[in-house]
Design an enzyme around this catalytic site. Sequence first.
Site, PDB file in Angstrom:
ATOM      1  CE  LYS A  97     -52.210 -58.449   7.739  1.00 50.05           C
ATOM      2  NZ  LYS A  97     -51.506 -58.227   9.001  1.00 50.05           N
ATOM      3  CG  ASN A  98     -48.172 -57.157   7.043  1.00 45.97           C
ATOM      4  OD1 ASN A  98     -49.164 -57.044   7.755  1.00 45.97           O
ATOM      5  ND2 ASN A  98     -47.477 -58.276   6.953  1.00 45.97           N
ATOM      6  CB  CYS A 151     -48.475 -62.895  19.062  1.00 49.62           C
ATOM      7  SG  CYS A 151     -47.491 -63.260  17.647  1.00 49.62           S
ATOM      8  NE  ARG A 173     -44.114 -60.939  15.941  1.00 56.96           N
ATOM      9  CZ  ARG A 173     -45.154 -60.872  15.114  1.00 56.96           C
ATOM     10  NH1 ARG A 173     -46.171 -61.687  15.282  1.00 56.96           N
ATOM     11  NH2 ARG A 173     -45.187 -59.999  14.135  1.00 56.96           N
ATOM     12  CG  ASP A 215     -46.325 -63.137   7.154  1.00 52.79           C
ATOM     13  OD1 ASP A 215     -46.005 -63.677   8.218  1.00 52.79           O
ATOM     14  OD2 ASP A 215     -46.575 -61.911   7.073  1.00 52.79           O
ATOM     15  NE  ARG A 265     -55.096 -59.886  12.906  1.00 55.47           N
ATOM     16  CZ  ARG A 265     -53.939 -60.018  13.510  1.00 55.47           C
ATOM     17  NH1 ARG A 265     -53.741 -61.020  14.317  1.00 55.47           N
ATOM     18  NH2 ARG A 265     -52.968 -59.157  13.311  1.00 55.47           N
TER      19      ARG A 265
HETATM   20  C1  UD1 Z   1     -43.696 -58.216  10.101  1.00 52.55           C
HETATM   21  C2  UD1 Z   1     -45.038 -58.606   9.536  1.00 52.55           C
HETATM   22  C3  UD1 Z   1     -45.299 -60.072   9.783  1.00 52.55           C
HETATM   23  C4  UD1 Z   1     -44.151 -60.919   9.237  1.00 52.55           C
HETATM   24  C5  UD1 Z   1     -42.815 -60.430   9.768  1.00 52.55           C
HETATM   25  C6  UD1 Z   1     -41.606 -61.118   9.143  1.00 52.55           C
HETATM   26  C7  UD1 Z   1     -46.342 -56.586   9.721  1.00 52.55           C
HETATM   27  C8  UD1 Z   1     -47.496 -55.900  10.370  1.00 52.55           C
HETATM   28  N1  UD1 Z   1     -46.061 -57.818  10.190  1.00 52.55           N
HETATM   29  O1  UD1 Z   1     -43.758 -58.436  11.503  1.00 52.55           O
HETATM   30  O2  UD1 Z   1     -46.520 -60.418   9.146  1.00 52.55           O
HETATM   31  O3  UD1 Z   1     -44.347 -62.256   9.642  1.00 52.55           O
HETATM   32  O4  UD1 Z   1     -42.672 -59.015   9.504  1.00 52.55           O
HETATM   33  O5  UD1 Z   1     -41.622 -60.932   7.757  1.00 52.55           O
HETATM   34  O6  UD1 Z   1     -45.728 -56.077   8.804  1.00 52.55           O
HETATM   35  N2  UD1 Z   1     -37.124 -59.099  16.340  1.00 52.55           N
HETATM   36  C9  UD1 Z   1     -36.298 -58.866  17.414  1.00 52.55           C
HETATM   37  N3  UD1 Z   1     -36.309 -57.626  17.975  1.00 52.55           N
HETATM   38  C10 UD1 Z   1     -37.115 -56.618  17.523  1.00 52.55           C
HETATM   39  C11 UD1 Z   1     -37.955 -56.882  16.409  1.00 52.55           C
HETATM   40  C12 UD1 Z   1     -37.931 -58.139  15.842  1.00 52.55           C
HETATM   41  O7  UD1 Z   1     -35.553 -59.744  17.853  1.00 52.55           O
HETATM   42  O8  UD1 Z   1     -37.078 -55.513  18.065  1.00 52.55           O
HETATM   43  C13 UD1 Z   1     -37.120 -60.437  15.715  1.00 52.55           C
HETATM   44  C14 UD1 Z   1     -38.480 -61.155  15.770  1.00 52.55           C
HETATM   45  O9  UD1 Z   1     -38.666 -61.840  16.979  1.00 52.55           O
HETATM   46  C15 UD1 Z   1     -38.391 -62.082  14.587  1.00 52.55           C
HETATM   47  C16 UD1 Z   1     -37.564 -61.282  13.572  1.00 52.55           C
HETATM   48  O10 UD1 Z   1     -36.886 -60.276  14.319  1.00 52.55           O
HETATM   49  O11 UD1 Z   1     -37.667 -63.237  14.944  1.00 52.55           O
HETATM   50  C17 UD1 Z   1     -38.361 -60.634  12.483  1.00 52.55           C
HETATM   51  O12 UD1 Z   1     -39.386 -59.859  13.057  1.00 52.55           O
HETATM   52  P1  UD1 Z   1     -39.941 -58.558  12.338  1.00 52.55           P
HETATM   53  O13 UD1 Z   1     -39.423 -58.488  10.948  1.00 52.55           O
HETATM   54  O14 UD1 Z   1     -39.708 -57.389  13.234  1.00 52.55           O
HETATM   55  O15 UD1 Z   1     -41.488 -58.853  12.299  1.00 52.55           O
HETATM   56  P2  UD1 Z   1     -42.642 -57.797  12.443  1.00 52.55           P
HETATM   57  O16 UD1 Z   1     -42.236 -56.493  11.895  1.00 52.55           O
HETATM   58  O17 UD1 Z   1     -43.164 -57.857  13.837  1.00 52.55           O
END
Ligand code: UD1
Length: 430
Positions: free
Chosen positions: A22-23, A117, A122, A305, A397
């Site tokens: 999915k991701n 969320c 996030r 996850d 989802r």
């Molecule tokens: C993606 C996955 C999600 C998974 C996560 C971590 C998708 C659609 N979702 O989410 O299922 O749980 O990776 O493997 O692929 N962060 C910041 N600043 C930013 C972005 C992230 O501080 O601009 C932090 C987040 O709060 C979190 C960490 O970085 O603590 C990792 O987040 P991230 O890898 O970005 O998760 P997603 O891409 O949102």
Amino acid sequence: MEQFVIKGGNAVCGEVEISGAKNAALAILAAAIMTDETVTVENLPDVRDINIMLDALSDIGAVVERVDRHTAHINGSTIGQLSVDYEYIKKIRASYYLLGALLGKYRSAEVALPGGCVIGSRPIDLHVKGFKALGADVDISYGLISVKADRLTGSHIYMDKVSVGATINVMMAAALAEGKTVIENAAKEPHVVDVANFLNSMGANIRGAGTDVIRIVGVEKLHKTDYSVIPDQIEAGTFMCAVAATRGDVLVKNVIPKHLEATSAKLVEAGCRIQEFDDAVRVICDGPLVHTQITTLPYPGYPTDMQPQMTAVLGMAEGTSTVTESIFENRFKYVDELARMGADIQVESNIAIIRGVRGYTGARVCAPDLRAGAALVIAGLAADGITIVDDIHYIQRGYENFEGKLRQLGAQIERTCCEKEIQKFMLQVS
Ligand code: UD1
């Protein structure tokens, strides 16, 4: 509102076929609009988030043709709108991948700001940092994030934290920027590699995906491709945990065993046996479950996850286990629901201290999010008696035909939509 009703106690046994990731698919679909030619994406999982992303693409004017349940043609030449509606971002955060895709192709994009969320705040500061480094102006106001650039130019970007989303978003924009971009401290998740492979198959020049330094030489434009999404490592891991929880024996097919290494290692520590094949893993659990320690980390570490599903397993393991969540600050909400099934778990800050119980007892519980919902189903499969999991729209989802696949493995599980159907299932299984 639909629910899963489960009569626990059957070991899951047999073979299961894993769907596309999915991701990875969400990011690939966003990236598919970056060419004016028609792109074919295969091995899409037939799950709600994918349908929402396809709707978001249609909504901005792309031509989307669903060829079959797992294949779509996408043509981005007709895009007439560079602004993605709040409705989409509210439903799937991943629609923010359209920021990177549209910025790269049209030098402009606007997406409603994703909020926090259920699993924690996030932030998107790293996405913003990356876009700015490429020369874009980023404005956040009135609940929208707007990115615009006269020219996008390659840059050297250090990600202060490993972020899957920021790495992919910046990689997409940089694929069509002028010159060379280097992303340091990049995320190494399999879906980052898959998106890079997809973009390369469209003519991009991206090297190093899967390591922590990604090098991108911008190209002028991208072209059509025919691409198959990688298998879903989290869906696979979820079935592996179901085997552990029910002391089953399942051949999990259509997987890349390397992507499952962290999950496999922890299941082995917990008492399972795992056999690896080229594109399958067999999980056997015929002894007692034993305690272990887990800390979630960016890939190749243990995936966040897969944290709730493994907690559900360890809740029935001998001794005291600990699970430390180091990625998201609020990912133990489901523990109260597991406690309703008899789990003995105490959460202190970001650590769950799990005192193993002999078994769970069925109860009516509520899925607080996608993976936690899957964990409650796993607990229900192992529990004595009937478990009803409400709010399964979260689970839908990300899991294609979850109940159907589990039924094939011998589980007694039904998707119901009213009390009458719940009663009917209970009569059948009693
Ligand atoms: C993606 C996955 C999600 C998974 C996560 C971590 C998708 C659609 N979702 O989410 O299922 O749980 O990776 O493997 O692929 N962060 C910041 N600043 C930013 C972005 C992230 O501080 O601009 C932090 C987040 O709060 C979190 C960490 O970085 O603590 C990792 O987040 P991230 O890898 O970005 O998760 P997603 O891409 O949102």
